[in-house]
Design a protein around this motif. Sequence first.
Motif, mmCIF file in Angstrom:
data_model
loop_
_atom_site.group_PDB
_atom_site.id
_atom_site.type_symbol
_atom_site.label_atom_id
_atom_site.label_comp_id
_atom_site.label_asym_id
_atom_site.label_seq_id
_atom_site.Cartn_x
_atom_site.Cartn_y
_atom_site.Cartn_z
ATOM 1 N N THR A 43 52.531 21.422 38.131
ATOM 2 C CA THR A 43 51.858 22.771 38.765
ATOM 3 C C THR A 43 51.742 22.110 40.268
ATOM 4 O OG1 THR A 43 49.494 22.430 38.352
ATOM 5 C CG2 THR A 43 50.750 23.693 36.839
ATOM 6 N N LEU A 63 41.708 15.191 42.928
ATOM 7 C CA LEU A 63 41.636 14.994 41.483
ATOM 8 C C LEU A 63 40.746 16.151 41.008
ATOM 9 C CD1 LEU A 63 41.248 11.129 41.256
ATOM 10 C CD2 LEU A 63 43.490 12.410 40.472
ATOM 11 N N ALA A 103 58.893 12.831 39.503
ATOM 12 C CA ALA A 103 59.938 12.504 38.607
ATOM 13 C C ALA A 103 60.096 13.382 37.540
ATOM 14 C CB ALA A 103 59.950 11.098 37.934
ATOM 15 N N ARG A 123 46.615 3.522 40.483
ATOM 16 C CA ARG A 123 46.736 5.132 40.514
ATOM 17 C C ARG A 123 45.631 5.704 39.679
ATOM 18 N NH1 ARG A 123 51.597 9.428 40.559
ATOM 19 N NH2 ARG A 123 50.128 10.637 41.477
ATOM 20 N N GLY A 183 48.428 20.643 40.771
ATOM 21 C CA GLY A 183 48.453 19.434 40.149
ATOM 22 C C GLY A 183 48.979 18.614 41.029
ATOM 23 N N ALA A 199 39.538 21.568 36.756
ATOM 24 C CA ALA A 199 40.702 22.304 36.631
ATOM 25 C C ALA A 199 42.136 21.456 35.833
ATOM 26 C CB ALA A 199 41.069 22.468 38.156
ATOM 27 N N HIS A 233 53.939 11.748 44.971
ATOM 28 C CA HIS A 233 55.009 11.289 45.769
ATOM 29 C C HIS A 233 56.031 11.211 45.100
ATOM 30 C CE1 HIS A 233 53.419 8.007 43.135
ATOM 31 N NE2 HIS A 233 54.726 7.380 43.261
ATOM 32 N N THR A 268 46.874 15.526 43.025
ATOM 33 C CA THR A 268 47.130 14.092 42.815
ATOM 34 C C THR A 268 48.099 13.726 44.031
ATOM 35 O OG1 THR A 268 49.003 14.490 41.470
ATOM 36 C CG2 THR A 268 46.915 14.479 40.399
ATOM 37 N N ILE A 272 41.671 24.501 43.104
ATOM 38 C CA ILE A 272 42.690 24.943 44.042
ATOM 39 C C ILE A 272 43.244 26.248 43.303
ATOM 40 C CG2 ILE A 272 44.994 24.543 45.339
ATOM 41 C CD1 ILE A 272 44.256 21.356 44.747
ATOM 42 N N GLY A 327 46.307 21.590 35.196
ATOM 43 C CA GLY A 327 47.488 22.148 35.487
ATOM 44 C C GLY A 327 48.229 22.169 34.041
ATOM 45 N N LEU A 328 49.563 21.357 34.202
ATOM 46 C CA LEU A 328 50.276 21.194 32.969
ATOM 47 C C LEU A 328 49.958 19.907 32.552
ATOM 48 C CD1 LEU A 328 53.560 22.684 34.211
ATOM 49 C CD2 LEU A 328 52.691 23.263 32.237
ATOM 50 N N GLY A 329 48.875 19.163 32.670
ATOM 51 C CA GLY A 329 48.415 18.226 31.856
ATOM 52 C C GLY A 329 49.466 16.945 32.066
ATOM 53 N N ARG A 330 50.008 16.849 33.092
ATOM 54 C CA ARG A 330 51.312 15.584 33.064
ATOM 55 C C ARG A 330 50.477 14.478 33.800
ATOM 56 N NH1 ARG A 330 53.727 19.206 30.310
ATOM 57 N NH2 ARG A 330 55.929 19.018 30.293
ATOM 58 N N ALA A 331 49.341 14.438 34.253
ATOM 59 C CA ALA A 331 48.834 13.064 34.668
ATOM 60 C C ALA A 331 48.615 12.397 33.413
ATOM 61 C CB ALA A 331 47.493 13.500 35.374
HETATM 62 C C1 LIG Z 1 57.430 12.135 33.259
HETATM 63 C C2 LIG Z 1 56.264 12.046 34.458
HETATM 64 C C3 LIG Z 1 56.870 11.670 35.535
HETATM 65 C C4 LIG Z 1 56.068 11.469 36.869
HETATM 66 N N1 LIG Z 1 56.502 11.003 37.933
HETATM 67 C C5 LIG Z 1 55.626 11.166 39.145
HETATM 68 C C6 LIG Z 1 56.256 10.663 40.008
HETATM 69 O O1 LIG Z 1 57.247 10.351 40.372
HETATM 70 N N2 LIG Z 1 55.331 10.604 41.404
HETATM 71 C C7 LIG Z 1 53.880 11.309 41.157
HETATM 72 O O2 LIG Z 1 53.435 11.072 42.190
HETATM 73 N N3 LIG Z 1 53.480 11.585 40.040
HETATM 74 C C8 LIG Z 1 54.319 11.485 38.984
HETATM 75 N N4 LIG Z 1 53.861 11.825 37.752
HETATM 76 C C9 LIG Z 1 52.358 12.383 37.612
HETATM 77 C C10 LIG Z 1 52.390 13.794 37.897
HETATM 78 O O3 LIG Z 1 53.414 14.432 38.252
HETATM 79 C C11 LIG Z 1 51.004 14.303 38.593
HETATM 80 O O4 LIG Z 1 49.954 13.447 37.924
HETATM 81 C C12 LIG Z 1 50.652 15.776 38.560
HETATM 82 O O5 LIG Z 1 49.608 15.921 39.013
HETATM 83 C C13 LIG Z 1 50.696 16.528 37.354
HETATM 84 O O6 LIG Z 1 50.494 17.835 37.602
HETATM 85 P P1 LIG Z 1 49.507 18.841 36.671
HETATM 86 O O7 LIG Z 1 49.896 20.085 37.059
HETATM 87 O O8 LIG Z 1 50.268 18.424 35.152
HETATM 88 O O9 LIG Z 1 48.160 18.419 36.662
HETATM 89 P P2 LIG Z 1 47.184 17.630 35.491
HETATM 90 O O10 LIG Z 1 47.728 16.666 34.959
HETATM 91 O O11 LIG Z 1 46.918 18.916 34.362
HETATM 92 O O12 LIG Z 1 45.985 17.439 36.598
HETATM 93 C C14 LIG Z 1 46.194 16.433 37.330
HETATM 94 C C15 LIG Z 1 45.000 16.142 38.274
HETATM 95 O O13 LIG Z 1 44.890 17.387 38.868
HETATM 96 C C16 LIG Z 1 43.931 18.154 39.075
HETATM 97 N N5 LIG Z 1 44.210 19.597 39.010
HETATM 98 C C17 LIG Z 1 45.370 20.310 38.407
HETATM 99 N N6 LIG Z 1 45.399 21.382 38.677
HETATM 100 C C18 LIG Z 1 44.185 21.592 39.657
HETATM 101 C C19 LIG Z 1 43.930 22.840 40.643
HETATM 102 N N7 LIG Z 1 44.564 24.008 40.413
HETATM 103 N N8 LIG Z 1 42.875 22.623 41.347
HETATM 104 C C20 LIG Z 1 42.343 21.355 41.458
HETATM 105 N N9 LIG Z 1 42.816 20.397 40.763
HETATM 106 C C21 LIG Z 1 43.605 20.647 39.885
HETATM 107 C C22 LIG Z 1 43.198 17.765 37.590
HETATM 108 O O14 LIG Z 1 41.937 18.224 37.589
HETATM 109 C C23 LIG Z 1 43.456 16.277 37.635
HETATM 110 O O15 LIG Z 1 42.741 15.685 38.093
HETATM 111 C C24 LIG Z 1 54.389 12.081 36.444
HETATM 112 C C25 LIG Z 1 54.123 12.430 35.208
HETATM 113 C C26 LIG Z 1 55.082 12.492 34.407
HETATM 114 C C27 LIG Z 1 54.402 12.724 32.811
#
Ligand SMILES: Cc1cc2nc3c(=O)[nH]c(=O)nc-3n(C[C@H](O)[C@H](O)[C@H](O)COP(=O)(O)OP(=O)(O)OC[C@H]3O[C@@H](n4cnc5c(N)ncnc54)[C@H](O)[C@@H]3O)c2cc1C
Length: 424
Positions: free
Chosen positions: A95, A148, A90, A379, A98, A26, A105, A102, A154, A28-32
């Motif tokens: 999403t 992860l 931050a 992390r 996501g 899966a 925090h 992850t 989800i 989400g918005l690829g921010r990891a």
């Molecule tokens: C500028 C910036 C600042 C950030 N600051 C923080 C911070 O302060 N604290 C913090 O904890 N993190 C922070 N992060 C990290 C980020 O917020 C997390 O990693 C978050 O998970 C990204 O969400 P996403 O929707 O983009 O998920 P993605 O990056 O797309 O996916 C992350 C993980 O979640 C899984 N996933 C996503 N959606 C689902 C789903 N629906 N079901 C099952 N698994 C799923 C994916 O398989 C992958 O393993 C930051 C990232 C950036 C780019």
Amino acid sequence: MLRPRTPEEAVAAVLSYGHGARGAIARGLGRAHGDAAQNAGGTVLDLTGLTRIRAVDAVAGLVVCDAGVGLHRLTQALLPLGWCVPVAPATRHVTVGGAVATDVHGANHPAAGSFSRHVVSLDLLTADGQVHTAVPGMPLFDATTGGLGLTGAILSVTLRLLPVETALMRVDTERATGFDDLLARFTAPCHRHRHTVARVDLLARGAATGRAVLVRADHAPYDALPPRVRRTPLALRPGGLPGGLPGSAGVAALLDGLRSRAGRPGTGRPLPLAAFLHPRDGLLRGHGRRGGFVRYEVAVGDGQEEALRRVVGRIAARGRAAGPGVLKRFGEAGPGLLSFPPAGPGWGFAVDLPASSGGLGRFLDELDEEIAAAGGRVRLAEDARLRPGLVAAMYPGLGEFRELRAALDPGAVFVSDLARRLGL
Ligand SMILES: Cc1cc2nc3c(=O)[nH]c(=O)nc-3n(C[C@H](O)[C@H](O)[C@H](O)COP(=O)(O)OP(=O)(O)OC[C@H]3O[C@@H](n4cnc5c(N)ncnc54)[C@H](O)[C@@H]3O)c2cc1C
């Protein structure tokens, strides 16, 4: 890449494409920052097509929403009702799925824990095409929160919200002259703020290593609002208040102004909620989202401050950091088997390093050893380079996670580049 728009389409996608040789993950918005949401040669389920906010209980402070809903949209919908997301990373461009996967925090970890502590239940699509409801206390919940995406996709989440009177934060800023002063200020018993974060000047060396701006904040009560905004106390103001109070760009300048002395100490400054909680959104436009940088994020428990000092000192001495480091305090961890915060109270430190700087891989390997020897961890959600040999020591819940995953998904349908690289 598949983009299901309903839970039924997600089930069909897993059953049709997930069982190929390279499985599915899966996204989400690829921010990891690392490779957690990547699956080279396999299927990626982009869940941002699941966008429904299904129900809001504005009395109890609960929301039921699809996993693809972004925190930004959730905040837009909930703030006018006097509720906000209880734990905010931050950036708000992530999403809900996501954030759970992850176990994100924020700067309020000692008070609030990480995101999953506020999850009342979640619906998980597993490899067999079934949808399971997981609630706190279930092993499936503990493996999925911070898991992860490796237990499944989800699909929806019920989240407990935080009541707020206004859309503003009341912010205090102070300077720390060095590492000892920084840690002492963080843990000073006289401070009872909900949020605390420090931006560490990684150009400072010697006795000044660890010099930082420390920002503490609380949600502003209605009575604390400037008179001109009292008519719209819950309006979301991402860009700043009328009258020149700083928005996200102002916060970034404030926090990044250590060297130019712009990070002036101050008390009770009102700041828009989004500008305080998501300062990196203000940086994204100028700084680039992450291209060219390696995010390095580590945690150690209390009692391991010397290891943290050495890591911060070595990064500063190397002189290549792409901006200040971020130091946060952690409280008690939640139940997530692979969640990042360490078991008890401790510290989290994050920094961006230019990927092109020579010898970075070897340098970070050495830091990993230092962190592992201190019982700390890197992390996983931000990682793309950790050596597999260190993961089990860093994450004592890994054995239990592997067992549960093997029973739930014996064909390893849900898999990512991160999982393959680290043998999760
Ligand atoms: C500028 C910036 C600042 C950030 N600051 C923080 C911070 O302060 N604290 C913090 O904890 N993190 C922070 N992060 C990290 C980020 O917020 C997390 O990693 C978050 O998970 C990204 O969400 P996403 O929707 O983009 O998920 P993605 O990056 O797309 O996916 C992350 C993980 O979640 C899984 N996933 C996503 N959606 C689902 C789903 N629906 N079901 C099952 N698994 C799923 C994916 O398989 C992958 O393993 C930051 C990232 C950036 C780019």
